[in-house]
Enzyme design. Structure first.
Site, mmCIF file in Angstrom:
data_model
loop_
_atom_site.group_PDB
_atom_site.id
_atom_site.type_symbol
_atom_site.label_atom_id
_atom_site.label_comp_id
_atom_site.label_asym_id
_atom_site.label_seq_id
_atom_site.Cartn_x
_atom_site.Cartn_y
_atom_site.Cartn_z
ATOM 1 N N ASP A 46 0.842 -1.201 0.000
ATOM 2 C CA ASP A 46 0.000 0.000 0.000
ATOM 3 C C ASP A 46 0.877 1.250 0.000
ATOM 4 O O ASP A 46 1.545 1.548 0.979
ATOM 5 C CB ASP A 46 -0.891 0.015 1.255
ATOM 6 C CG ASP A 46 -1.816 1.223 1.283
ATOM 7 O OD1 ASP A 46 -2.924 1.129 0.722
ATOM 8 O OD2 ASP A 46 -1.413 2.266 1.838
ATOM 9 N N TYR A 51 3.112 9.704 -0.393
ATOM 10 C CA TYR A 51 4.180 9.129 0.427
ATOM 11 C C TYR A 51 5.564 9.382 -0.186
ATOM 12 O O TYR A 51 6.582 9.185 0.475
ATOM 13 C CB TYR A 51 3.992 7.612 0.635
ATOM 14 C CG TYR A 51 2.676 7.214 1.287
ATOM 15 C CD1 TYR A 51 1.850 8.158 1.899
ATOM 16 C CD2 TYR A 51 2.264 5.887 1.304
ATOM 17 C CE1 TYR A 51 0.645 7.785 2.484
ATOM 18 C CE2 TYR A 51 1.061 5.513 1.886
ATOM 19 C CZ TYR A 51 0.258 6.468 2.473
ATOM 20 O OH TYR A 51 -0.935 6.093 3.045
ATOM 21 N N LYS A 76 -2.685 5.963 -4.470
ATOM 22 C CA LYS A 76 -3.804 6.865 -4.147
ATOM 23 C C LYS A 76 -3.594 8.216 -4.811
ATOM 24 O O LYS A 76 -2.459 8.669 -4.961
ATOM 25 C CB LYS A 76 -3.914 7.066 -2.625
ATOM 26 C CG LYS A 76 -3.804 5.769 -1.821
ATOM 27 C CD LYS A 76 -4.075 5.949 -0.343
ATOM 28 C CE LYS A 76 -3.739 4.674 0.428
ATOM 29 N NZ LYS A 76 -2.329 4.549 0.828
ATOM 30 N N HIS A 109 -7.554 9.448 -1.931
ATOM 31 C CA HIS A 109 -6.910 9.388 -0.617
ATOM 32 C C HIS A 109 -7.798 9.958 0.503
ATOM 33 O O HIS A 109 -7.911 9.367 1.572
ATOM 34 C CB HIS A 109 -5.577 10.143 -0.687
ATOM 35 C CG HIS A 109 -4.544 9.666 0.283
ATOM 36 N ND1 HIS A 109 -3.197 9.637 -0.005
ATOM 37 C CD2 HIS A 109 -4.656 9.196 1.546
ATOM 38 C CE1 HIS A 109 -2.534 9.178 1.045
ATOM 39 N NE2 HIS A 109 -3.390 8.899 1.996
HETATM 40 P P1 NAD Z 1 0.785 1.162 11.843
HETATM 41 O O1 NAD Z 1 -0.411 1.084 12.706
HETATM 42 O O2 NAD Z 1 0.977 0.177 10.766
HETATM 43 O O3 NAD Z 1 2.051 1.170 12.818
HETATM 44 C C1 NAD Z 1 3.346 1.212 12.281
HETATM 45 C C2 NAD Z 1 4.358 1.401 13.411
HETATM 46 O O4 NAD Z 1 4.220 0.364 14.370
HETATM 47 C C3 NAD Z 1 5.790 1.264 12.891
HETATM 48 O O5 NAD Z 1 6.280 2.492 12.442
HETATM 49 C C4 NAD Z 1 6.531 0.752 14.105
HETATM 50 O O6 NAD Z 1 6.856 1.830 14.936
HETATM 51 C C5 NAD Z 1 5.504 -0.110 14.775
HETATM 52 N N1 NAD Z 1 5.588 -1.556 14.446
HETATM 53 C C6 NAD Z 1 5.165 -2.164 13.297
HETATM 54 N N2 NAD Z 1 5.330 -3.501 13.399
HETATM 55 C C7 NAD Z 1 5.874 -3.727 14.621
HETATM 56 C C8 NAD Z 1 6.271 -4.896 15.307
HETATM 57 N N3 NAD Z 1 6.110 -6.111 14.763
HETATM 58 N N4 NAD Z 1 6.803 -4.764 16.547
HETATM 59 C C9 NAD Z 1 6.941 -3.541 17.126
HETATM 60 N N5 NAD Z 1 6.577 -2.386 16.522
HETATM 61 C C10 NAD Z 1 6.052 -2.487 15.275
HETATM 62 O O7 NAD Z 1 0.865 2.682 11.307
HETATM 63 P P2 NAD Z 1 0.798 3.461 9.919
HETATM 64 O O8 NAD Z 1 2.076 3.412 9.194
HETATM 65 O O9 NAD Z 1 0.230 4.791 10.274
HETATM 66 O O10 NAD Z 1 -0.326 2.734 9.053
HETATM 67 C C11 NAD Z 1 -0.034 1.649 8.194
HETATM 68 C C12 NAD Z 1 -0.244 2.028 6.747
HETATM 69 O O11 NAD Z 1 -1.565 2.496 6.521
HETATM 70 C C13 NAD Z 1 0.629 3.202 6.265
HETATM 71 O O12 NAD Z 1 1.972 2.827 6.080
HETATM 72 C C14 NAD Z 1 -0.106 3.572 5.008
HETATM 73 O O13 NAD Z 1 0.221 2.653 3.977
HETATM 74 C C15 NAD Z 1 -1.562 3.419 5.443
HETATM 75 N N6 NAD Z 1 -2.190 4.694 5.891
HETATM 76 C C16 NAD Z 1 -3.187 5.244 5.114
HETATM 77 C C17 NAD Z 1 -3.816 6.417 5.512
HETATM 78 C C18 NAD Z 1 -4.916 6.992 4.675
HETATM 79 O O14 NAD Z 1 -5.315 8.141 4.893
HETATM 80 N N7 NAD Z 1 -5.425 6.260 3.707
HETATM 81 C C19 NAD Z 1 -3.428 7.060 6.711
HETATM 82 C C20 NAD Z 1 -2.429 6.493 7.482
HETATM 83 C C21 NAD Z 1 -1.821 5.302 7.073
#
Ligand code: NAD
Length: 276
Positions: A46, A51, A76, A109
């Protein structure tokens, strides 16, 4: 092992239930993370124009050796590219950076209602799909009135709505809205941006199942019928977040997680008030 769990979409395509999120990963880190994820069995990535790492994502897919047709790639259209012509131009630029001839899923988005352009943007996505540039089309951060407007005006339904969902912000109402309209819910920030990993109730479940907190939360998403796109750039965590197929949560576990829901539990912007 390739991702065994795919959910059918309302247009006949299917989406792997776990994908790699790459928000906030610079190009080189995104390329490495995507390569590691595909080698670990992920088949879904994704990204988004916003990004700034689509070139890295494309590079990672090619370096992984996994055939392009076996990988589900989402990008997006960013808010400043809304409008019919601009959205199509933005998609063309995204495909150029990805070095791909199509994406598997193209999303709006944010509805960004103050621009008044999401309906025209949706018409552009419909045209992109007809031209073979996007296999499936959907939205992100939409609520019922916006969903009903684009479907009412065009007769074309998004395949899914990508929204913030995690145990502390479960979005039961909006998930029901999506379900009633035949849309899948895809969870962004599925780990609450990592903030949920230290929650004591999640910790108890992790110990009970001999798994990590991240694995318990991702399993909750799967058992809730969601698509989840956890982000990590660390190879060990990337593997860990996909290794969730050997256990299941029972009714008590699901109840314990249901109790974590908090109306103030958002970690990201509220689409109802976001003005970007
Ligand atoms: P997430 O909830 O996936 O959390 C990611 C964070 O959790 C990492 O940076 C790390 O610090 C921690 N983490 C991940 N795996 C771990 C593990 N196994 N052990 C310990 N810590 C761990 O947060 P995110 O990046 O905000 O969301 C995921 C994805 O969703 C984004 O990368 C993006 O692709 C998407 N997204 C979309 C929108 C939208 O508006 N459509 C908004 C936010 C995010």
């Amino acid at each position: 092992m390739a991702d065994p769990l795919r959910l059918e979409l309302n247009d006949g395509h299917a989406i792997p239930q776990i994908g790699l999120g790459v928000w906030q990963a610079p190009e080189a880190a995104a390329a490495k993370a995507v390569e590691a994820a595909l080698r670990a069995g992920y088949r879904h990535v994704d990204t988004a124009a916003m990004y700034g790492n689509e070139a890295g994502v494309g590079e990672g897919v090619r370096r992984s050796g996994v055939p392009r047709e076996a990988v589900f790639v989402t990008t997006k259209i960013w808010n400043t590219d809304q409008g019919y012509d601009r959205a199509l131009r933005a998609l063309d630029q995204s495909l150029g950076r990805l070095a791909m001839d199509h994406v598997d899923l193209l999303l709006i988005h944010w509805p960004s209602p103050q621009r008044g352009l999401y309906l025209e943007t949706w018409r552009a996505l419909i045209a992109a799909r007809a031209a073979g540039l996007a296999r499936s089309i959907g939205v992100s951060n939409f609520d019922a009135p916006e969903l009903d407007r684009i479907v009412g005006e065009t007769g074309v339904s998004p395949v899914l709505n990508q929204i913030e969902v995690h145990p502390r912000f479960q979005q039961r109402r909006l998930r029901a809205v999506n379900l009633e309209r035949g849309l899948r819910t895809e969870a962004w920030s599925p780990l609450g941006q990592g903030r949920l990993l230290a929650d004591p109730a999640i910790g108890r479940l992790a110990r009970k199942h001999g798994r990590t907190p991240a694995q318990v939360i991702i399993r909750w998403h799967i058992d809730s019928g969601l698509v989840a796109i956890p982000k990590s750039v660390h190879p060990g965590r990337i593997v860990e977040n996909h290794d969730v197929f050997g256990f299941q949560l029972d009714a008590d576990d699901m109840e314990a997680i249901a109790a974590l829901d908090d109306p103030d539990g958002r970690v990201g912007p509220d689409p109802a008030t976001a003005r970007f």
